[in-house]
Motif scaffolding. Sequence first.
Motif, short mmCIF file in Angstrom:
data_model
loop_
_atom_site.label_atom_id
_atom_site.label_comp_id
_atom_site.label_asym_id
_atom_site.label_seq_id
_atom_site.Cartn_x
_atom_site.Cartn_y
_atom_site.Cartn_z
N ASP A 15 0.84 -1.19 0.00
CA ASP A 15 0.00 0.00 0.00
C ASP A 15 0.88 1.25 0.00
O ASP A 15 1.79 1.36 0.82
N LEU A 27 0.33 -6.23 0.23
CA LEU A 27 -0.98 -6.53 -0.34
C LEU A 27 -0.97 -7.90 -1.01
O LEU A 27 -0.01 -8.27 -1.69
N GLU A 50 -6.08 -4.82 -8.64
CA GLU A 50 -6.62 -5.02 -9.98
C GLU A 50 -5.49 -4.94 -11.01
O GLU A 50 -4.54 -4.19 -10.84
N LYS A 86 -5.42 3.73 -6.04
CA LYS A 86 -4.06 4.23 -6.23
C LYS A 86 -3.15 3.14 -6.80
O LYS A 86 -3.45 1.95 -6.70
N SER A 91 -4.83 -10.53 -4.78
CA SER A 91 -6.28 -10.41 -4.94
C SER A 91 -6.78 -9.03 -4.56
O SER A 91 -7.91 -8.65 -4.91
N GLU A 92 -5.95 -8.25 -3.83
CA GLU A 92 -6.33 -6.89 -3.46
C GLU A 92 -5.92 -5.88 -4.52
O GLU A 92 -6.11 -4.68 -4.36
N VAL A 113 -4.67 -0.50 -6.67
CA VAL A 113 -5.18 -1.03 -5.41
C VAL A 113 -6.69 -0.90 -5.42
O VAL A 113 -7.23 0.20 -5.63
N LYS A 114 -7.40 -2.01 -5.21
CA LYS A 114 -8.86 -2.00 -5.33
C LYS A 114 -9.51 -1.04 -4.34
O LYS A 114 -10.47 -0.34 -4.68
N SER A 115 -8.99 -1.00 -3.12
CA SER A 115 -9.65 -0.21 -2.08
C SER A 115 -9.47 1.29 -2.25
O SER A 115 -10.31 2.07 -1.82
N SER A 116 -8.40 1.72 -2.87
CA SER A 116 -8.12 3.15 -2.96
C SER A 116 -8.03 3.68 -4.38
O SER A 116 -8.11 4.90 -4.59
N SER A 160 0.16 3.10 3.71
CA SER A 160 0.49 2.43 4.98
C SER A 160 1.73 1.56 4.89
O SER A 160 2.33 1.22 5.91
#
Length: 965
Positions: free
Chosen positions: A570, A577, A583, A597, A580-581, A592-595, A573
């Motif tokens: 990440d 990762l 794309e 970025k 799977s986290e 990064v799927k969650s952000s 942080s």
Amino acid sequence: MFPYPSGTLHMGHVRVYTISDVIARYKRLKGYDVLHPMGWDAFGLPAENAAIERGVDPEKWTYENIGRMKQQLVQMGVDIDWQKELRTCSPPFYKHTQSLFLKLFEKGLAYQAEAVVNFDPVDKTVLANEQVDSNGFSWRSGAKVKQIQLKQWFLKITAFKEALLSDLDRLASESHWPERVLSMQRHWLGKSSGAKLKFEVRGNSCQDHVEVYTTRPDTLFGVQYIALAKSHPIVLQVAESSPELRKFLALANTLSPDSKAGFRLPDISAVSPIWRLTDQQDGHGDHLPVFVAPYVLDQYGEGAVMGVPAHDDRDNVFWREQGETSVKVVVEPVQSPQILAEGVDRYRSLEQANATAFTDKGILNSHSGVYAGMTSEDATTKIVADLQRQGDLAHPVESWRLRDWLVSRQRFWGTPIPIIHCPSCGAVPVPVSQLPVQLPQLDPERKVKSGNPLEHMDDWAKIECPSCSGPAHRDTDTMDTFVDSSWYFLRFPDVANDLKMFSWESADRYLPVDIYVGGVEHAILHLLYARFIYKFLASEGLIPSQPGVLVEPFHALYTQGMVRGKTFSDPDSGRFLHPSEVERAETSLPIVKSSGKAPRITWEKMSKSKHNGVDPISCIERYGADATRAHILFSAPVSEELDWDEEKIRGIQRWFHRIRRLVLAVQKVGGISELRDLSSEAWIAQNKSDIPEDDIDILLSLQHTVDSVTRTFEENVYALNSTVSDLIKLTNLLGPRAEQLLKITQAEEKKDTDAAHPILSSDSNELFCYAVSCLLRMLAPIAPALAEELWKKIHLQPSFTTPTPPSTTSTKTAAAVVAERDQKQTQQSTTTTTNTPNDPQQSQSIFTSHFPPPPLTPQQITHLRNLRQTFTCAVQINGKLRFTAKIPVLRPPPPPSPRGEPAEGEEEGEEEEVEAEQPPLLEEYLVEKILETSEGKVWLTEKNDWEGRKRVVVVKGGRVVNVVF
């Protein structure tokens, strides 16, 4: 090097065993008798801990893992002699590990001693110094190591220290060992020459002096403190009455060996012997503080060091930690203006000294009394000699970093130490006739207990003394697994021998090991111990040796680099990762799927915590074993780290496809009915100056490839990546000929008489077939399954004959790049080895053939080059290859005939002077010819502004041209 049976192969295993297998297969093709065995380093804490967690017996767990890994090695395509397989945990093997221990015990080289040892609180066992990292953590569990006092078994490796050190130089000159490994072993052996100096101790001390070992007596005038090891007698005496010291010692047992913590002993000081050497006494220097310091080793010198903060980095840091702010500088660089300057402050602040120590040798300055102005070397000699005359206050000595090998382990899953302890007789060796001392079966309820279960198994431990028949008990410690690995390779040639570790005959035939492949992380532990045991067995006459011949277990050592995985973290942080986290993790633009970025991408050592591991078996199932092997070899030189990128395997698959096209072309023109080679001598003699340009290219490229690949295998295994590159280049060169042949045969099959295809001569076809045959034989060690499959496709008959010398009559055909020479070289190679390849008439396997030797002689190479009408020029634009062009060879006109010898066509007596026309400049010539090509016009005049070029760079005599815009 044999693996620990963890249950699954990792990419490090795939890399090391691919390398060893490629070398083994090459040597077999060269006609050598090759022993390529496999063993399992099967004892050890990981298996025991895993078995405890799962409530199973470690033996069952280990053998199941071995079965799985063995199947995975088969899937890898590794050609192993499974008849020679061994497991260090099997009683038939560790019987001989125990007999080795008894041989050492008999010679006084295995002994018990009380010692402060490294204790792993997680694995609850003792570790050798080599198994504790520089920060004080266990190499296995990662736990912070404690130091405790225990009675332990040691092997006296120090008895062989001189041979272990001196033979490193011979390994460098007579064998193939990496300098990095040799350097690491020299450092670990740590031989140094210095002196012991006697410092007077004042105060409430049980000793009136301490002896300090130093390699720098020239810095004696700069001593500012004395530091003692935690177990020094003075420290132990003071600890009896000092709760503060006892508290510090308890804390120190948890600190790193490199910790610079310290405790100043109250009411105790030391006096330097320099007062005997000078009339001027410095009040500060008379009474030196005495500290307890964890960084002082009890076995180094006398467990005491003199602290010289101005001239030792370690002492400098320690001095700072004690809150001191000045250092005493007594040695200056040779060019320093302060060397003899009077009035210079003897003490300099750490800021003035640039906060670092001057550790080089130099010139003693004016603060060194009568020694001022001397070099460090001269001052060292004189100071030691002067102190010797002053009441034996110093004497020259040599010191070693190497310590005896601690082999006791307080665990169950290891080789039991074959010693019986008797109250009357002491330590009694188990009779050889009673070996092996086998491990007992573990009861289920005992599997969850910590520590060593053997200590609680009275039915196994209690025994009758073999000497006096009185009650006794077995030693409940087991051996360090490095004892197993120190000799396992000696067992392979004679793996079924029940009476001996190995026979003299097997040792004489197979030892030393010719080629050893493994990770550089074993440079100190395994390799040093193996060298020690080998030298010991040779000294006992168990291994053949001759005066003046190097006694070492491994002739050539190749260390491969680590395999690293693509690692995502990440950007905010820093958390690692899971793929799977992310794309588009397989592309160059992941997110990064969650952000949303872009993740930080690095290449790291593969580990579960970093989610960057790769399952080699799934990779093999996806791409094939051969493609995986070739990719591993091609991606990086053997010694360098390999960044694993599966995307690049597709390039290897495309290469394999092109090779299949070559084989298809061979099949279309009739295949190969005989395993013959093309006699280059016959070829050149028959065709003379009429050899087609493309055939010349094939012959010269084949010559270069065979020569380069052979040289890599024989002289520089670290460059195996270049071997794959060479084979790809040869494939690409043969590709156009293959496509041409396929078009011709396709037209013939369709009976397309109108199709305009050039007709190739039978000689050209046979040359092409021979070149493909050579390519497959060079490919075979790298991609054995593919090479075997394609080899059978190009040979049409169930059996085929070995290469035979061509007829010496005028009916010789051109079918031949090397028959006679190849046959001779094959015979020469097999006469120097133990046996020859199997008769190819009995099998169509490519591995019953032979590796192709270079097809041309130097004279033939020159002849063919002179016949060339064109050469290939690689054209780069701003350093990037854009196209290649065929350039006519630029030949100077023949020189004028010498006077008195008329040339052909001249009338005798003609005196006309002939001036040779001068060839144009090479650059101008190349540019002219490149611009005449269609690609040259496109790239240089249409896609770029030719008139705006900055310069043209010609490299390798015109083989490469770089146009800079």
